[in-house]
Design a protein around this motif. Structure first.
Motif, mmCIF file in Angstrom:
data_model
loop_
_atom_site.group_PDB
_atom_site.id
_atom_site.type_symbol
_atom_site.label_atom_id
_atom_site.label_comp_id
_atom_site.label_asym_id
_atom_site.label_seq_id
_atom_site.Cartn_x
_atom_site.Cartn_y
_atom_site.Cartn_z
ATOM 1 N N GLN A 216 0.833 -1.210 0.000
ATOM 2 C CA GLN A 216 0.000 0.000 0.000
ATOM 3 C C GLN A 216 0.868 1.260 0.000
ATOM 4 O OE1 GLN A 216 -2.336 -0.924 3.471
ATOM 5 N NE2 GLN A 216 -4.010 -1.819 2.262
ATOM 6 N N ARG A 217 1.967 1.216 0.728
ATOM 7 C CA ARG A 217 2.865 2.369 0.728
ATOM 8 C C ARG A 217 3.456 2.597 -0.661
ATOM 9 N NH1 ARG A 217 8.225 3.214 4.556
ATOM 10 N NH2 ARG A 217 8.550 5.413 4.071
ATOM 11 N N SER A 218 3.858 1.498 -1.307
ATOM 12 C CA SER A 218 4.394 1.597 -2.665
ATOM 13 C C SER A 218 3.327 2.120 -3.628
ATOM 14 C CB SER A 218 4.900 0.228 -3.119
ATOM 15 O OG SER A 218 5.385 0.279 -4.442
ATOM 16 N N LEU A 219 2.086 1.638 -3.484
ATOM 17 C CA LEU A 219 0.989 2.073 -4.355
ATOM 18 C C LEU A 219 0.740 3.571 -4.216
ATOM 19 C CD1 LEU A 219 -1.314 1.374 -6.298
ATOM 20 C CD2 LEU A 219 -2.717 0.798 -4.310
ATOM 21 N N GLU A 220 0.732 4.074 -2.986
ATOM 22 C CA GLU A 220 0.526 5.514 -2.763
ATOM 23 C C GLU A 220 1.626 6.331 -3.431
ATOM 24 O OE1 GLU A 220 0.394 5.905 1.426
ATOM 25 O OE2 GLU A 220 -1.533 4.878 1.669
ATOM 26 N N ALA A 221 2.868 5.871 -3.309
ATOM 27 C CA ALA A 221 3.983 6.601 -3.922
ATOM 28 C C ALA A 221 3.865 6.612 -5.442
ATOM 29 C CB ALA A 221 5.318 5.978 -3.493
ATOM 30 N N GLU A 222 3.482 5.483 -6.038
ATOM 31 C CA GLU A 222 3.360 5.410 -7.492
ATOM 32 C C GLU A 222 2.196 6.272 -7.994
ATOM 33 O OE1 GLU A 222 5.637 4.460 -9.094
ATOM 34 O OE2 GLU A 222 6.504 2.533 -8.527
ATOM 35 N N LYS A 223 1.092 6.306 -7.253
ATOM 36 C CA LYS A 223 -0.026 7.178 -7.640
ATOM 37 C C LYS A 223 0.388 8.644 -7.561
ATOM 38 C CE LYS A 223 -3.964 4.191 -6.500
ATOM 39 N NZ LYS A 223 -5.145 4.010 -5.612
ATOM 40 N N GLU A 224 1.142 8.995 -6.541
ATOM 41 C CA GLU A 224 1.613 10.374 -6.395
ATOM 42 C C GLU A 224 2.550 10.750 -7.541
ATOM 43 O OE1 GLU A 224 3.796 13.195 -3.010
ATOM 44 O OE2 GLU A 224 3.137 11.156 -2.512
ATOM 45 N N ARG A 225 3.328 9.756 -8.015
ATOM 46 C CA ARG A 225 4.227 10.010 -9.143
ATOM 47 C C ARG A 225 3.497 9.997 -10.482
ATOM 48 N NH1 ARG A 225 7.865 5.755 -10.030
ATOM 49 N NH2 ARG A 225 9.006 7.167 -11.380
ATOM 50 N N GLY A 226 2.275 9.430 -10.503
ATOM 51 C CA GLY A 226 1.554 9.282 -11.765
ATOM 52 C C GLY A 226 2.145 8.204 -12.647
ATOM 53 N N ASN A 227 2.706 7.171 -12.033
ATOM 54 C CA ASN A 227 3.379 6.097 -12.769
ATOM 55 C C ASN A 227 2.435 4.903 -12.895
ATOM 56 O OD1 ASN A 227 5.208 4.345 -13.935
ATOM 57 N ND2 ASN A 227 6.220 3.854 -12.001
ATOM 58 N N SER A 228 1.821 4.739 -14.064
ATOM 59 C CA SER A 228 0.846 3.668 -14.246
ATOM 60 C C SER A 228 1.491 2.292 -14.136
ATOM 61 C CB SER A 228 0.155 3.807 -15.606
ATOM 62 O OG SER A 228 1.108 3.695 -16.671
ATOM 63 N N LEU A 229 2.754 2.160 -14.555
ATOM 64 C CA LEU A 229 3.433 0.873 -14.466
ATOM 65 C C LEU A 229 3.605 0.455 -13.012
ATOM 66 C CD1 LEU A 229 4.875 -1.431 -15.919
ATOM 67 C CD2 LEU A 229 6.970 -0.085 -15.830
ATOM 68 N N GLY A 230 4.033 1.398 -12.177
ATOM 69 C CA GLY A 230 4.188 1.094 -10.759
ATOM 70 C C GLY A 230 2.863 0.806 -10.080
ATOM 71 N N VAL A 231 1.806 1.547 -10.464
ATOM 72 C CA VAL A 231 0.476 1.285 -9.909
ATOM 73 C C VAL A 231 0.040 -0.129 -10.268
ATOM 74 C CG1 VAL A 231 -1.956 1.934 -10.031
ATOM 75 C CG2 VAL A 231 -0.205 3.717 -9.902
ATOM 76 N N ALA A 232 0.263 -0.535 -11.534
ATOM 77 C CA ALA A 232 -0.109 -1.874 -11.974
ATOM 78 C C ALA A 232 0.641 -2.937 -11.178
ATOM 79 C CB ALA A 232 0.188 -2.031 -13.468
ATOM 80 N N MET A 233 1.907 -2.709 -10.956
ATOM 81 C CA MET A 233 2.717 -3.668 -10.216
ATOM 82 C C MET A 233 2.155 -3.894 -8.818
ATOM 83 S SD MET A 233 6.660 -3.228 -9.019
ATOM 84 C CE MET A 233 6.095 -1.938 -7.916
ATOM 85 N N ASN A 234 1.749 -2.825 -8.152
ATOM 86 C CA ASN A 234 1.237 -2.962 -6.790
ATOM 87 C C ASN A 234 -0.177 -3.532 -6.756
ATOM 88 O OD1 ASN A 234 3.248 -1.802 -4.736
ATOM 89 N ND2 ASN A 234 3.313 -0.318 -6.410
ATOM 90 N N TYR A 235 -0.993 -3.236 -7.782
ATOM 91 C CA TYR A 235 -2.298 -3.897 -7.860
ATOM 92 C C TYR A 235 -2.111 -5.411 -7.929
ATOM 93 C CZ TYR A 235 -5.193 0.293 -8.500
ATOM 94 O OH TYR A 235 -5.863 1.448 -8.312
ATOM 95 N N LEU A 236 -1.127 -5.848 -8.695
ATOM 96 C CA LEU A 236 -0.859 -7.279 -8.810
ATOM 97 C C LEU A 236 -0.425 -7.856 -7.465
ATOM 98 C CD1 LEU A 236 -0.544 -9.825 -10.519
ATOM 99 C CD2 LEU A 236 1.775 -9.092 -11.046
ATOM 100 N N SER A 237 0.473 -7.157 -6.774
ATOM 101 C CA SER A 237 0.956 -7.650 -5.487
ATOM 102 C C SER A 237 -0.181 -7.743 -4.476
ATOM 103 C CB SER A 237 2.053 -6.723 -4.961
ATOM 104 O OG SER A 237 3.154 -6.697 -5.831
#
Length: 707
Positions: A216-237
């Motif tokens: 969840q911490r990683s997901l919040e950081a990726e959303k703040e960055r606007g990085n769809s790849l990182g958001v996808a990675m954390n949704y999978l996790s």
């Protein structure tokens, strides 16, 4: 048989070479457009080849070593994109490492090591990649370099360790990266490190719930960055986490979000991963196995096109599980066999173990006992080689294991007591039965029963005492060995911290003497330097050394420092020839840090005309006193400068810890005292350090082992 989590699920989003090259088929597009795309790709390929040739020319012609390494790294990356010849890539990477060594630049050398590690990791040779990433990080950990390099090297070490199922090492390096990222407020590396920690904890039994907070911490950081790849990675996790929790509806909600992102990105690899985990959710749920098989087949086709053999092996095993649950043993065995063949090619111990056990189960059901036994032995051999259960993420795991063992011992004792009570009851029942049947022989029978009972009871009591004593001695022995090894390891680490600046400065001083035609003096100090270096290397194999050798090594060190600073100070060593010190043993390199401190922070800053340092050994009966005395500026001035620089020296603390470890591990005892010398007006006149060695025996064997 529980299917363990795989260590290489989501980080492919960061590292997979084709994750950014997606071109899904769309039937509505005309053939002309497809032809245009092909022409465009060929033109890009031609451009890349031209760039590769240009970089190769720059690399071969560049005279500056540092620039040559930079060109080499760029050329290697371009070569990897175009040629992708594995052995040629390794050879080129090793050549660039050699070039970096010639520069003397730690960061540049670390980058080349990390680059070779990435090549090994791309080819799934994680055990070879890990030490390269670790060495790259260690080279720059305490250097004044851009923090991003430290984060990259630490995260890469975490990824390689996680793929190699060395979870304790993975968490350690991910945590290093996360700490630096938080200090630098680097959202990208906060996201990477947090996701890596989550993936690692998710593979450790009993730690899965801790993983969710990191996802969840990683997901919040990726959303703040606007990085769809990182958001996808954390949704999978997170989806995978809820699959493990058997909350399948929640898991598929996250997978639906993941699918939408990957479709928008046209990411073939992401779509393959998504379909694989849809299949996993239905497989674990067990209610719609045909649907699980459909998703796995789709994912398998995609990974075959992408050339990812590791994921193919895992999905083939999953398809085998689907058919096994449907009691379709023949197709299940075929899938397990295909998965096993790929796992052997890639040397994936975990998959080899799992497929071997599954094939053994199927063959046993088919009454092929001999073949089943072979696969069972193979699975057991690989299970023993992995030893996942022996890995600990932190020392708390050792404490928990110790507590569990104590509880198990208590349970065993209770079971023994229960068995003893049962034996007593049985004997009483037998005695009563004999009384009713054999009235005439009651006295004799009772006598023999009592004798047997007393002998048995005495034997049981003696056995319990012996077992308890053996168990206690074993635990004490294991504890002593553990503490001894820990102490030796810490002493060894401290001992091997040789200051490279001292070595380079000594060589520079000798070089100056040669350049200034002082050849005799240069030869003298070169001999001293070689002897000093040889003695340091020899002591790396010892846990304690004779005091005479330590004094000789310290004398060499003082001679080299005197050569560097010429008339800045003088030194004197007394008592080194005393016969009383022949059998005295101390930890190696114990005196040098204090001598170095006295020179650098005591004598050199001093404005005295005569600066002296005295090292004196005084026998006092069976004990030995060692004195280090200087007439420098004293600790008061040194501490003021230290506080002004906002820096806390750990040297004295390390020496105290080494002495404490020595006192715990050996029969002797070392005490030391630091005395601040002052004149009648209270002004500092230097520092005196007094060591007192009280030793009963001068053996290298620790006290615990002797006992």
């Amino acid at each position: 048989m529980q299917l363990p989590k795989q260590p290489d699920i989501t980080n492919k989003f960061f590292t997979h070479p084709g994750s950014h090259l997606s071109s899904p088929e769309k039937p509505c597009r005309p053939l002309l457009l497809m032809g245009f795309v092909l022409v465009f790709l060929f033109s890009i390929s031609g451009f890349s080849q031209s760039r590769l040739d240009s970089l190769k020319t720059s690399f071969e012609q560049e005279a500056n070593d540092s620039l040559k390494v930079v060109y080499g790294l760029q050329m290697l990356r371009e070569f990897h994109r175009n040629e992708h010849e594995e052995e040629e890539e390794y050879a080129l990477a090793r050549d660039i490492i050699q070039q970096a060594l010639n520069t003397g630049d730690s960061l540049l050398y670390a980058r080349t090591l990390d680059n070779l590690g990435l090549l090994y990791r791309y080819h799934q040779r994680y055990d070879e990649a890990l030490p390269l990433h670790i060495k790259a990080y260690n080279l720059v950990e305490n250097e004044d370099v851009e923090p991003v390099h430290k984060m990259i090297f630490a995260n890469n070490a975490g990824v390689a360790a996680r793929y190699d199922q060395r979870y304790d090492t993975a968490v350690s390096y991910y945590m290093k990266a996360l700490k630096i990222a938080e200090e630098e407020e680097d959202l990208r590396n906060i996201a990477i490190a947090s996701n890596g920690i989550g993936n690692t904890l998710g593979n450790i039994a009993g730690r899965q719930d801790e993983a969710l907070s990191y996802y969840q911490r990683s997901l919040e950081a990726e959303k703040e960055r606007g990085n769809s790849l990182g958001v996808a990675m954390n949704y999978l996790s997170i989806g995978d986490y809820y699959i493990d929790k058997r909350e399948f509806e929640t898991a598929r909600e996250y997978l639906d979000e993941l699918l939408a992102i990957n479709q928008e990105r046209n990411d073939d690899y992401g779509l393959a991963i998504t379909h694989e985990f849809y299949g996993k959710s239905y497989l674990e749920e067990g209610e719609d196995l045909d649907r699980a098989a459909t998703y796995f087949e789709d994912a398998l086709n995609r990974f075959e096109k992408l050339g990812d053999a590791h994921r193919q092996a895992q999905i083939l095993e999953n398809l085998g599980d689907v058919h096994f649950k449907q009691n379709e043993l023949v197709p299940a065995g075929n899938y397990y066999q295909r998965s096993l063949e790929i796992a052997r090619e890639l040397n994936l111990h975990g998959l080899i173990m799992q497929n071997s056990y599954r094939l053994a189960d199927i063959l046993e059901r088919q009454n092929q006992a001999s073949a089943a036994l072979q696969y069972l032995k193979q699975g057991k051999a690989y299970e023993d080689s992995i030893k996942i259960t022996e890995q600990n993420v932190e020392i708390a795991a050792l404490i928990r294991q110790y507590d569990i063992e104590k509880k198990e011992d208590q349970i065993q004792l209770l079971e023994k007591d229960k068995a003893l009570q049962q034996t007593l009851l049985d004997n009483q029942q037998q005695k009563l039965e004999r009384r009713r049947i054999f009235m005439l022989l009651m006295g004799i029978g009772l006598f023999f029963i009592l004798v047997i009972f007393l002998l048995q009871y005495r034997n049981i009591q003696m056995k319990k005492k012996v077992d308890a004593r053996i168990l206690k001695e074993e635990k004490e022995k294991m504890k002593a060995i553990y503490e001894r090894n820990l102490a030796r390891a810490e002493i060894l680490v401290t001992r091997l911290r040789i200051n490279p600046h001292f070595i380079f400065n000594s060589l520079n001083a000798i070089t100056y003497l040669i350049q200034s035609q002082q050849n005799a003096k240069a030869m003298k100090y070169l001999v001293v330097f070689s002897r000093y270096t040889r003695m340091v290397l020899e002591t790396s194999q010892k846990h304690v050394v004779p005091l005479s050798e330590e004094l000789q090594l310290t004398k060499y060190y003082l001679t080299l420092e005197k050569n560097r600073f010429e008339k800045d100070f003088t030194f004197e060593v007394r008592g080194e020839d005393s016969p009383e010190i022949e059998n005295v043993m101390i930890p190696p390199l114990l005196l040098q840090p204090l001598i170095e401190n006295a020179i650098w922070h005591g004598l050199l800053p001093s404005k005295r005309d005569t600066k002296t340092l005295l090292l004196e050994v005084i026998p006092e009966g069976e004990d030995i006193q060692i004195i280090i005395d200087d007439n420098g500026v004293g600790r008061t001035c040194t501490e003021k400068k230290t506080h002004e620089k906002d820096h806390k020296s750990m040297g004295m603390q390390i020496i105290k810890e080494r002495i404490d470890l020595y006192n715990k591990s050996y029969s002797g005892n070392i005490d030391f005292e630091v005395i601040d010398k002052k004149d009648n007006e209270g002004n500092p006149e230097g520092t005196r350090i007094v060591f007192k060695l009280k030793q009963k025996s001068f053996s290298e064997t620790p006290v615990e082992i002797l006992s």
